[in-house]
Design an enzyme around this catalytic site. Sequence first.
Site, PDB file in Angstrom:
ATOM      1  CE  LYS A 251       9.055  70.102 -62.223  1.00 49.04           C
ATOM      2  NZ  LYS A 251       8.308  68.972 -61.625  1.00 49.04           N
TER       3      LYS A 251
ATOM      4  NE  ARG B 255      10.723  67.022 -69.376  1.00 53.55           N
ATOM      5  CZ  ARG B 255       9.790  66.955 -68.436  1.00 53.55           C
ATOM      6  NH1 ARG B 255       9.944  66.108 -67.434  1.00 53.55           N
ATOM      7  NH2 ARG B 255       8.710  67.704 -68.500  1.00 53.55           N
TER       8      ARG B 255
ATOM      9  NE  ARG C 269      -1.433  67.287 -60.604  1.00 58.19           N
ATOM     10  CZ  ARG C 269      -0.241  67.118 -61.169  1.00 58.19           C
ATOM     11  NH1 ARG C 269       0.770  67.873 -60.792  1.00 58.19           N
ATOM     12  NH2 ARG C 269      -0.050  66.174 -62.074  1.00 58.19           N
TER      13      ARG C 269
ATOM     14  NE  ARG D 269      -1.167  65.001 -66.180  1.00 59.35           N
ATOM     15  CZ  ARG D 269       0.134  65.124 -66.389  1.00 59.35           C
ATOM     16  NH1 ARG D 269       0.733  66.290 -66.215  1.00 59.35           N
ATOM     17  NH2 ARG D 269       0.845  64.083 -66.766  1.00 59.35           N
TER      18      ARG D 269
ATOM     19  NE  ARG E   2       3.030  61.773 -64.514  1.00 57.04           N
ATOM     20  CZ  ARG E   2       2.060  62.417 -63.866  1.00 57.04           C
ATOM     21  NH1 ARG E   2       0.971  61.770 -63.476  1.00 57.04           N
ATOM     22  NH2 ARG E   2       2.176  63.700 -63.610  1.00 57.04           N
TER      23      ARG E   2
END
Length: 215
Positions: A13, A87, A126, A161, A172
């Site tokens: 996103k 959300r 990532r 991360r 998540r």
Amino acid sequence: MNIILLGPPGAGKGTQARLLVEERNMVQLSTGDMLREAKESGTEMGNMVAGVMARGELVTDEIVIGLIKEKLQGENAGGFIFDGFPRTLEQADALGQLMDAEGKTLHAVIEMRVDDEALVQRITARSTCGGCGEVYNDLTKPIPADGKCTNCGKENEFNRRADDNEESLKVRLMAYYKQTSPLIGYYYAKGMLRTVNGLGDIADVQGEISGALDG
């Protein structure tokens, strides 16, 4: 044009929002970015945000809506991209009420649909630029050999991360499916939902989103 980008963590996103900003002169309203900006602003709202975060509390929907309201009142011909908000269904209702009050229209909701297994592979590979937050991936968009970010041009540290691992990602994803996925039906019923394949390469996904918006 005002749009929402929906999709699970790692769907891309943020990357697609930045491309829309460049292409269409839109403004990306990222919840995280707005909170950080407010915290450092020294304004009344900013001090409220700083206090909440200092106490380790969750920022309320009312505060986030207040920050969005400030942004909507600024001049922007290209429109806004809501990234990370809403959300929940309650937040979606609150955003709709705010848009009506400000005389603005939500034109489309783009769902970036992905396969969970492929998403795990993407996320665990990532990295992000420590300077500007540009996202890289060992498989599809490796860190440049010269160590310089393609977005900001600086030779920054590239970070992973701590929660970009399979176990954390599953937690998540569960939170996303429980809280956010009901928005898909919510916006489908309103005739706003457009679904694109979020697992293509960046250019392909960008093309699908452009087609969905222009079509």
